[in-house]
Design an enzyme around this catalytic site. Structure first.
Site, PDB file in Angstrom:
ATOM      1  N   ARG A   1      25.055  41.859  35.740  1.00 27.78           N
ATOM      2  CA  ARG A   1      25.742  40.986  35.126  1.00 27.78           C
ATOM      3  C   ARG A   1      25.195  39.501  34.565  1.00 27.78           C
ATOM      4  NH1 ARG A   1      28.110  37.781  39.091  1.00 27.78           N
ATOM      5  NH2 ARG A   1      28.092  35.935  37.438  1.00 27.78           N
TER       6      ARG A   1
ATOM      7  N   ARG B   1      31.899  43.712  50.389  1.00 26.48           N
ATOM      8  CA  ARG B   1      30.546  43.257  49.400  1.00 26.48           C
ATOM      9  C   ARG B   1      29.435  44.076  49.392  1.00 26.48           C
ATOM     10  NH1 ARG B   1      31.262  36.856  49.272  1.00 26.48           N
ATOM     11  NH2 ARG B   1      32.636  36.887  49.177  1.00 26.48           N
TER      12      ARG B   1
ATOM     13  N   TYR C   1      41.544  27.497  48.403  1.00 25.06           N
ATOM     14  CA  TYR C   1      41.229  27.307  47.899  1.00 25.06           C
ATOM     15  C   TYR C   1      41.508  26.030  46.355  1.00 25.06           C
ATOM     16  CZ  TYR C   1      37.082  30.270  49.058  1.00 25.06           C
ATOM     17  OH  TYR C   1      36.137  30.768  49.732  1.00 25.06           O
TER      18      TYR C   1
ATOM     19  N   ARG D   1      25.188  41.087  44.916  1.00 21.38           N
ATOM     20  CA  ARG D   1      23.551  40.839  44.589  1.00 21.38           C
ATOM     21  C   ARG D   1      22.965  41.117  45.593  1.00 21.38           C
ATOM     22  NH1 ARG D   1      24.469  33.985  45.196  1.00 21.38           N
ATOM     23  NH2 ARG D   1      26.649  35.641  45.966  1.00 21.38           N
TER      24      ARG D   1
ATOM     25  N   ASP E   1      37.489  40.112  43.146  1.00 23.86           N
ATOM     26  CA  ASP E   1      38.029  38.823  43.686  1.00 23.86           C
ATOM     27  C   ASP E   1      38.900  38.202  43.893  1.00 23.86           C
ATOM     28  OD1 ASP E   1      35.419  36.714  44.422  1.00 23.86           O
ATOM     29  OD2 ASP E   1      37.134  35.573  44.212  1.00 23.86           O
TER      30      ASP E   1
HETATM   31  O1  CP3 Z   1      33.732  44.002  48.600  1.00 20.55           O
HETATM   32  C1  CP3 Z   1      33.146  43.654  47.035  1.00 20.55           C
HETATM   33  O2  CP3 Z   1      32.250  44.898  47.373  1.00 20.55           O
HETATM   34  C2  CP3 Z   1      34.259  43.545  46.395  1.00 20.55           C
HETATM   35  C3  CP3 Z   1      34.363  42.702  45.600  1.00 20.55           C
HETATM   36  C4  CP3 Z   1      34.182  41.471  45.991  1.00 20.55           C
HETATM   37  C5  CP3 Z   1      34.262  40.215  45.913  1.00 20.55           C
HETATM   38  N1  CP3 Z   1      35.075  39.178  46.270  1.00 20.55           N
HETATM   39  C6  CP3 Z   1      33.731  39.570  44.811  1.00 20.55           C
HETATM   40  C7  CP3 Z   1      32.330  38.875  44.871  1.00 20.55           C
HETATM   41  C8  CP3 Z   1      35.770  41.222  47.244  1.00 20.55           C
HETATM   42  C9  CP3 Z   1      36.073  42.004  48.315  1.00 20.55           C
HETATM   43  C10 CP3 Z   1      36.446  39.895  47.230  1.00 20.55           C
HETATM   44  C11 CP3 Z   1      36.286  38.775  48.457  1.00 20.55           C
HETATM   45  C12 CP3 Z   1      36.385  37.612  48.364  1.00 20.55           C
HETATM   46  N2  CP3 Z   1      36.373  36.600  47.344  1.00 20.55           N
HETATM   47  C13 CP3 Z   1      37.064  37.224  49.879  1.00 20.55           C
HETATM   48  C14 CP3 Z   1      37.288  37.704  50.678  1.00 20.55           C
HETATM   49  C15 CP3 Z   1      36.928  38.113  51.368  1.00 20.55           C
HETATM   50  C16 CP3 Z   1      35.676  37.413  52.416  1.00 20.55           C
HETATM   51  O3  CP3 Z   1      34.562  37.293  51.862  1.00 20.55           O
HETATM   52  O4  CP3 Z   1      35.472  37.157  52.628  1.00 20.55           O
HETATM   53  C17 CP3 Z   1      36.549  35.757  49.548  1.00 20.55           C
HETATM   54  C18 CP3 Z   1      36.875  34.261  50.669  1.00 20.55           C
HETATM   55  C19 CP3 Z   1      36.130  34.889  48.384  1.00 20.55           C
HETATM   56  C20 CP3 Z   1      35.646  33.710  47.887  1.00 20.55           C
HETATM   57  C21 CP3 Z   1      35.035  33.652  47.774  1.00 20.55           C
HETATM   58  N3  CP3 Z   1      33.929  34.275  46.127  1.00 20.55           N
HETATM   59  C22 CP3 Z   1      33.552  33.835  47.936  1.00 20.55           C
HETATM   60  C23 CP3 Z   1      33.242  32.277  49.350  1.00 20.55           C
HETATM   61  C24 CP3 Z   1      32.175  33.864  46.735  1.00 20.55           C
HETATM   62  C25 CP3 Z   1      30.152  34.217  47.504  1.00 20.55           C
HETATM   63  C26 CP3 Z   1      29.925  32.561  46.220  1.00 20.55           C
HETATM   64  C27 CP3 Z   1      28.288  32.772  46.639  1.00 20.55           C
HETATM   65  O5  CP3 Z   1      27.774  32.990  45.176  1.00 20.55           O
HETATM   66  O6  CP3 Z   1      28.160  32.678  47.523  1.00 20.55           O
HETATM   67  C28 CP3 Z   1      32.346  34.667  45.648  1.00 20.55           C
HETATM   68  C29 CP3 Z   1      31.683  35.112  44.622  1.00 20.55           C
HETATM   69  C30 CP3 Z   1      31.792  36.544  44.072  1.00 20.55           C
HETATM   70  N4  CP3 Z   1      32.417  37.130  44.727  1.00 20.55           N
HETATM   71  C31 CP3 Z   1      30.927  37.337  44.570  1.00 20.55           C
HETATM   72  C32 CP3 Z   1      30.539  38.613  43.877  1.00 20.55           C
HETATM   73  C33 CP3 Z   1      30.265  39.960  44.033  1.00 20.55           C
HETATM   74  C34 CP3 Z   1      28.875  36.523  43.808  1.00 20.55           C
HETATM   75  C35 CP3 Z   1      29.513  36.621  43.061  1.00 20.55           C
HETATM   76  C36 CP3 Z   1      27.704  36.254  41.907  1.00 20.55           C
HETATM   77  O7  CP3 Z   1      27.182  37.393  42.031  1.00 20.55           O
HETATM   78  O8  CP3 Z   1      27.282  35.071  41.914  1.00 20.55           O
END
Ligand code: CP3
Length: 355
Positions: free
Chosen positions: A51, A38, A166, A42, A87
């Protein structure tokens, strides 16, 4: 082994000899490579700026935007790898499932998949149409690696348990009640759903590698909710099916989960060549559990990004010392960068690891 094309950064930019790939294959490196799960997101003002006005999943499917966001943390922090901005639910969206990412919550599925008819409808979707729908992913990776050049790109996807949970729960869950209910009462349906998810995620992963990724990471973030026995029976074969999509390619295969200390050996058996470890298990202990023959990735507690600089320095030194016991070590956090992290702290962590 299938050869990557001569234009692939593996050959064209020498990522095969990068610090990341060297550490992942147990080759000594002058300095420990570091990147952050990640790292794009943000915590970066430049991310929030680009974004603005675009939903998360729409950003993932706009090649120019996905490439820009992937490169942002590499430019800013000098990390040793980019991780593709996407994602784990992107393959599901591309396969036609109604899913959105709700800020602060995570993926939310419009119609959760719970019946045999729901699963049959997924199985009836065309794999050829899906391959065509992956075009923006291939294009985004191509644009990204053109900028990253000698810095390797890590491609990724979600593992079938985490992604299917999910789909079944309809959103984030702590208990996985619908998921486990299906596993225990209709194992035939669970196996069909997990196989379908594995196929679509595996194709997404392979597309990233062929377009330019030099390593892959399979995230089974929620597998820690399972007993070893359930993991072995219900999950491992499907995670293996994902890794099988890239097993003929020369790139390292990293496997990561949260709270998976008890599953470490079983997860490696799914086909990983590097194990990601969260901050609950010291890397020297993980190394011993794995028999001392598997390169490791991890595992600074993300909470240390919010501590004093002295506590953070001590934490980094401990991770490096313990990681040095493994045949190779890629420095990372024990889980993703929290959105409220001060980016200057991440830049400082990279410098400390490199020093
Ligand atoms: O690591 C990186 O920088 C690459 C991008 C990446 C994202 N999601 C971008 C993202 C990766 C590798 C993921 C994987 C992902 N997504 C996982 C596995 C990794 C982990 O964290 O355990 C999971 C469980 C998800 C599902 C998911 N997507 C969640 C739980 C969330 C968070 C929601 C929140 O707003 O708190 C996301 C959203 C997400 N995926 C964001 C990003 C940058 C945030 C989106 C935003 O900017 O609002």
């Amino acid at each position: 082994m299938t050869k990557l094309s001569p234009a692939h950064p593996w050959h064209a930019h020498g990522t095969a000899a990068s610090a990341l790939v060297a550490a992942a294959t147990g080759t000594p490196t002058p300095r420990t490579p570091v990147w952050f799960m990640r790292q794009a997101g943000r915590s970066l003002p430049e991310y929030r700026r680009v974004r603005e006005g675009t939903t998360m999943l729409d950003s993932c499917l706009r090649p120019d935007l996905a490439a820009e966001i992937t490169c942002q943390p590499v430019r800013r922090h000098g990390v040793d790898a980019g991780v593709f901005f996407s994602d784990i639910v992107v393959p599901m969206r591309l396969a036609g499932i109604g899913v959105e990412i709700v800020p602060g919550t995570g993926p939310v599925v419009e119609h959760p998949i719970r019946t045999e008819a729901d699963i049959a409808a997924l199985e009836a979707t065309s794999a050829d149409d899906y391959e065509a729908a992956l075009a923006p992913i291939r294009e985004a990776v191509t644009l990204t690696v053109a900028e990253l050049a000698a810095t390797p790109l890590v491609g990724f996807c979600g593992a079938p348990f985490t992604v299917a949970s999910y789909l079944l729960e309809g959103g984030p869950s702590r208990e996985y009640l619908h998921t486990k209910a299906m596993m225990y009462s209709r194992p035939d349906l669970w196996q069909r759903l997990a196989s379908w998810v594995a196929d679509r995620s595996g194709r997404f992963l392979r597309a990233q590698v062929l377009a330019g990724a030099s390593a892959v990471q399979l995230f089974d973030s929620w597998a820690g909710g399972l007993s070893l026995e359930d993991y072995l029976g219900f999950v491992k074969p499907h995670s293996k099916a994902v890794f099988d999509h890239v097993a003929d390619l020369p790139v390292p295969r990293i496997h990561f989960g949260v709270n998976t200390s008890e599953l470490l050996v079983a997860m490696r058996e799914a086909g990983a060549t590097v194990m990601g470890v969260d901050h609950r298990l010291p890397l020297d202990v993980a190394n011993a559990r794995l028999g001392g023959n598997t390169p490791l990735q991890g595992n600074l507690d993300p909470a240390l990004l919010f501590s004093s600089a002295e506590a953070r320095r001590a934490g980094i030194e401990t991770v490096l010392r313990r990681g040095a016991k493994a045949p190779g070590h890629i420095f990372n956090l024990g889980h993703g960068v929290p959105p409220s992290t001060d980016p200057a702290v991440l830049t400082e962590v990279v410098a400390m690891v490199h020093a």
